[in-house]
Design a protein around this motif. Sequence first.
Motif, PDB file in Angstrom:
ATOM      1  N   UNK A 169      -4.605  -3.076  -6.018  1.00 36.58           N
ATOM      2  CA  UNK A 169      -5.389  -2.895  -7.242  1.00 36.58           C
ATOM      3  C   UNK A 169      -4.569  -3.292  -8.463  1.00 36.58           C
ATOM      4  N   UNK A 170      -3.284  -2.946  -8.458  1.00 38.32           N
ATOM      5  CA  UNK A 170      -2.412  -3.337  -9.570  1.00 38.32           C
ATOM      6  C   UNK A 170      -2.321  -4.855  -9.647  1.00 38.32           C
ATOM      7  N   UNK A 171      -2.161  -5.504  -8.494  1.00 35.45           N
ATOM      8  CA  UNK A 171      -2.098  -6.963  -8.480  1.00 35.45           C
ATOM      9  C   UNK A 171      -3.398  -7.579  -9.006  1.00 35.45           C
ATOM     10  N   UNK A 172      -4.511  -6.941  -8.704  1.00 32.70           N
ATOM     11  CA  UNK A 172      -5.818  -7.466  -9.107  1.00 32.70           C
ATOM     12  C   UNK A 172      -6.112  -7.207 -10.574  1.00 32.70           C
ATOM     13  N   UNK A 173      -5.818  -5.992 -11.037  1.00 33.26           N
ATOM     14  CA  UNK A 173      -6.253  -5.554 -12.368  1.00 33.26           C
ATOM     15  C   UNK A 173      -5.167  -5.645 -13.433  1.00 33.26           C
ATOM     16  N   UNK A 174      -3.905  -5.523 -13.028  1.00 30.81           N
ATOM     17  CA  UNK A 174      -2.811  -5.622 -13.985  1.00 30.81           C
ATOM     18  C   UNK A 174      -2.724  -4.440 -14.931  1.00 30.81           C
ATOM     19  N   UNK A 175      -2.256  -4.709 -16.145  1.00 35.50           N
ATOM     20  CA  UNK A 175      -2.028  -3.676 -17.148  1.00 35.50           C
ATOM     21  C   UNK A 175      -3.274  -2.826 -17.378  1.00 35.50           C
ATOM     22  N   UNK A 176      -3.083  -1.507 -17.468  1.00 33.71           N
ATOM     23  CA  UNK A 176      -4.172  -0.549 -17.712  1.00 33.71           C
ATOM     24  C   UNK A 176      -5.210  -0.529 -16.597  1.00 33.71           C
ATOM     25  N   UNK A 177      -4.811  -0.938 -15.397  1.00 30.88           N
ATOM     26  CA  UNK A 177      -5.762  -1.040 -14.299  1.00 30.88           C
ATOM     27  C   UNK A 177      -6.501   0.248 -13.981  1.00 30.88           C
ATOM     28  N   UNK A 178      -5.872   1.393 -14.172  1.00 38.63           N
ATOM     29  CA  UNK A 178      -6.514   2.654 -13.806  1.00 38.63           C
ATOM     30  C   UNK A 178      -7.580   3.100 -14.805  1.00 38.63           C
ATOM     31  N   UNK A 179      -7.624   2.474 -15.983  1.00 33.78           N
ATOM     32  CA  UNK A 179      -8.630   2.811 -16.991  1.00 33.78           C
ATOM     33  C   UNK A 179      -9.680   1.697 -17.078  1.00 33.78           C
ATOM     34  N   UNK A 180     -10.946   2.055 -16.912  1.00 34.94           N
ATOM     35  CA  UNK A 180     -12.016   1.074 -17.108  1.00 34.94           C
ATOM     36  C   UNK A 180     -12.225   0.820 -18.595  1.00 34.94           C
ATOM     37  N   UNK A 184      16.422 -11.466   4.843  1.00 37.10           N
ATOM     38  CA  UNK A 184      15.653 -12.489   4.152  1.00 37.10           C
ATOM     39  C   UNK A 184      14.822 -11.866   3.043  1.00 37.10           C
ATOM     40  N   UNK A 185      14.245 -12.702   2.191  1.00 36.78           N
ATOM     41  CA  UNK A 185      13.379 -12.209   1.125  1.00 36.78           C
ATOM     42  C   UNK A 185      12.269 -13.233   0.907  1.00 36.78           C
ATOM     43  N   UNK A 186      11.076 -12.724   0.625  1.00 31.17           N
ATOM     44  CA  UNK A 186       9.913 -13.589   0.435  1.00 31.17           C
ATOM     45  C   UNK A 186       9.029 -12.999  -0.661  1.00 31.17           C
ATOM     46  N   UNK A 187       8.196 -13.839  -1.247  1.00 34.87           N
ATOM     47  CA  UNK A 187       7.310 -13.395  -2.313  1.00 34.87           C
ATOM     48  C   UNK A 187       6.358 -12.300  -1.838  1.00 34.87           C
ATOM     49  N   UNK A 188       5.823 -11.544  -2.791  1.00 30.75           N
ATOM     50  CA  UNK A 188       4.821 -10.521  -2.487  1.00 30.75           C
ATOM     51  C   UNK A 188       3.605 -11.156  -1.827  1.00 30.75           C
ATOM     52  N   UNK A 189       2.955 -10.445  -0.909  1.00 29.74           N
ATOM     53  CA  UNK A 189       1.727 -10.973  -0.288  1.00 29.74           C
ATOM     54  C   UNK A 189       0.628 -11.178  -1.326  1.00 29.74           C
ATOM     55  N   UNK A 190      -0.198 -12.185  -1.092  1.00 33.64           N
ATOM     56  CA  UNK A 190      -1.334 -12.458  -1.963  1.00 33.64           C
ATOM     57  C   UNK A 190      -2.538 -11.621  -1.526  1.00 33.64           C
ATOM     58  N   UNK A 191      -3.462 -11.426  -2.450  1.00 31.73           N
ATOM     59  CA  UNK A 191      -4.672 -10.673  -2.128  1.00 31.73           C
ATOM     60  C   UNK A 191      -5.451 -11.374  -1.015  1.00 31.73           C
ATOM     61  N   UNK A 224      -3.417 -16.514  -6.212  1.00 30.29           N
ATOM     62  CA  UNK A 224      -2.037 -16.873  -6.529  1.00 30.29           C
ATOM     63  C   UNK A 224      -1.136 -15.700  -6.155  1.00 30.29           C
ATOM     64  N   UNK A 225       0.156 -15.934  -6.150  1.00 31.83           N
ATOM     65  CA  UNK A 225       1.109 -14.859  -5.900  1.00 31.83           C
ATOM     66  C   UNK A 225       1.253 -14.008  -7.152  1.00 31.83           C
ATOM     67  N   UNK A 226       1.074 -12.715  -6.991  1.00 29.44           N
ATOM     68  CA  UNK A 226       1.207 -11.776  -8.099  1.00 29.44           C
ATOM     69  C   UNK A 226       2.261 -10.739  -7.720  1.00 29.44           C
ATOM     70  N   UNK A 227       3.239 -10.556  -8.576  1.00 30.59           N
ATOM     71  CA  UNK A 227       4.286  -9.564  -8.332  1.00 30.59           C
ATOM     72  C   UNK A 227       4.288  -8.537  -9.451  1.00 30.59           C
ATOM     73  N   UNK A 228       4.826  -7.390  -9.155  1.00 29.45           N
ATOM     74  CA  UNK A 228       4.937  -6.328 -10.152  1.00 29.45           C
ATOM     75  C   UNK A 228       6.255  -6.466 -10.896  1.00 29.45           C
ATOM     76  N   UNK A 229       6.237  -6.034 -12.140  1.00 27.06           N
ATOM     77  CA  UNK A 229       7.448  -6.082 -12.947  1.00 27.06           C
ATOM     78  C   UNK A 229       7.574  -4.792 -13.756  1.00 27.06           C
ATOM     79  N   UNK A 230       8.742  -4.220 -13.763  1.00 28.50           N
ATOM     80  CA  UNK A 230       9.058  -3.081 -14.622  1.00 28.50           C
ATOM     81  C   UNK A 230      10.334  -3.426 -15.385  1.00 28.50           C
ATOM     82  N   UNK A 231      10.667  -2.659 -16.386  1.00 26.01           N
ATOM     83  CA  UNK A 231      11.821  -3.014 -17.196  1.00 26.01           C
ATOM     84  C   UNK A 231      12.475  -1.780 -17.805  1.00 26.01           C
ATOM     85  N   UNK A 232      13.676  -2.001 -18.333  1.00 23.68           N
ATOM     86  CA  UNK A 232      14.437  -0.958 -19.016  1.00 23.68           C
ATOM     87  C   UNK A 232      14.771  -1.462 -20.410  1.00 23.68           C
ATOM     88  N   UNK A 233      14.689  -0.594 -21.428  1.00 21.94           N
ATOM     89  CA  UNK A 233      14.853  -1.058 -22.798  1.00 21.94           C
ATOM     90  C   UNK A 233      15.595  -0.059 -23.672  1.00 21.94           C
TER      91      UNK A 233
END
Length: 466
Positions: free
Chosen positions: A221-232, A312-319, A324-333
Motif C-alpha cells: 500500500x505504501x508503494x502504491x499510495x506513497x506519502x500520506x497513504x493512510x489518510x484518504x 546478494x542484493x536486489x531491488x524491491x519487488x514491483x506491485x 515500475x520499481x518503487x522503494x521506501x525511503x526514510x531519512x535523518x535530519x
Amino acid sequence: MERKLAVIQATSVLTIFLFVVTACISENKLAVTDNYENSPTRDKIKIDVWHWTAEPGMKPAFDAFNKSHNNIEAIFHQFPRTSSIPTKINSLLISEESIDVTAQFSPDDLRERVKNNLYLPLDDFLKENNIDYEKTFGKAITELTKIDDHYYSIPYGVNKFAVFYNKKLFDDAHVPYPKADWTWQDFMQTAKLLTNGNGSDKIYGSVIYPMDPNVGWSTLAIQTLGLNGMYKNDHETNFDHPSYKQSLQLFIDMQNKDKSIMPLAEFPAQKLDIETNRTNLFFRGKFAMFIEPTYNIWRSSLPEYKHDFEMGVVQMPRIDAQSVTVSLITFSDLSIPRNSKHPKEAFEFIKFYCLVHPDETVAPKGMMPAATLSDPKVIHAVDKLIYSAPGVDEHQSKQVFEDLNTVFVSPETTMSTAKKEILQVVKEDVTKAFLGELSVDDALKDMKKRSDELIISKNPAADMKS
C-alpha cells in the motif's frame, strides 16, 4: 530521520549515529566549499549539539569538524536515556538549556516543533549558500520537510530499502537469484521455494515483522499510495483502498498457506520486534531474504554478525509486471532551535555534517548521504564505505541502491490527526489478523471504522464532511 524503522539505532556500541558535513550548490551539483571566516585570530565560538547517540559514535564527526574550523568548537551532548526521548527533547527546547543543533525522531516531531515555534527557519542560510533543497535532497524528502513554504531541517543520511539475500540458501535450494524486475508474486513464490525444515532446523524464505512502519503488513500500500497513504483526506482514513487488502492478504497467505515467513506468534519468544534480533537471525542463516536499508552491508562486517555466506542484493519487488520499481525511503535530519545563541555557527556545523564530507561522517557507519554528491574523491570513498564488505558485490550494491529507474516514496505522513491513536488501532487489528482472530476483510473494516471515528473525535468538523 531514523528508522523506527524508524530511527536508526543499533544495540551495539557501534550504533548508527548522526553525522554532518558542508556544502554549496553550483549548477545543481554539490560543491565542496567553506565560505565561513576561519581566521585563527578569532576567539572560538562554542556551539552545543545534542543527540541521543552515545558519544563513541559521535566523536569522529566532532573531531573532524573541530579540526577543520579554527573559530568554532562543537560540543557534543547526549540526551538522557528515557522511554520517550522526543518528549525529553521538547522539554529541553522550551527550557533554558543551551542547544544550537539537534535532531528529531520523525517528521511528526519536526512538524510539532515548528508548530510550537521551537525551530528556526533555514531559508536565509540556504539562500546564502546557494543550496537548492529539492535538487539536493530529492522530491520524497522535500515533501516531508517543506512546511508552509519554509525549511526547518537539513537531512544528513537516508535509508533506501532493498532485498538482501543469502546466496548459499538460494544455491542449496537450486533457486535462481532474483532479478531487478521481479514482482511481489515472484517474492512470494521464491520464499516458498526457499522454505524447508522443521522445528529448530526450520529455514524460512523471509521474516516480515507486520508492525514495522516501513516494511510490514502495509508495504504494498505504501508503494502504491506513497506519502500520506493512510489518510484518504482530512476527515477519513484510506484503509478501504484495495492496496491495503492486497498487502495484508499477501503476507497473511505467506504465513498461513505457504508457511514461508515466520509466524507472528513466534516473534515474542525471540523478541523479533527488535530489528537487530531479526538481523541476527538472517546472518545465522535462519531465513533467506531480508528487506533492509543500505546499512545492512556495513552490519555484515561487524563481529556480532559473523556469517559464512555471500550476500546478494536486489531491488524491491514491483506491485505487478506492468509497474515500475518503487522503494521506501526514510531519512535523518538536523535543526537549529529558535533560541540558539549562535545560529550562523550552528548552520556551519550542519553544512559540514550534512553536505560535504560524508566520507568522514555518514558513510563510516554504513548510512547513505542524503545529499547529491559531485566530488569524485568523496563519491569513491563513500562507495567503499557503504557498498563494500566481505562477500558483497560492491558494483551490484551501488547499482541497486542508486538505480535511476527506482521511484522513492516515504512511508511517513504530513497529516497527523489522531495518528498515534490510529496506529494503535492498526496494531491491534493487524495482530488479530496474523493470529487468526480476524479475517483480512474484518480486520480492515474494523480498522477503517474505528480510525475514522478517532478522526472525528479529534476534529468534530470532520463529521460534517463525511
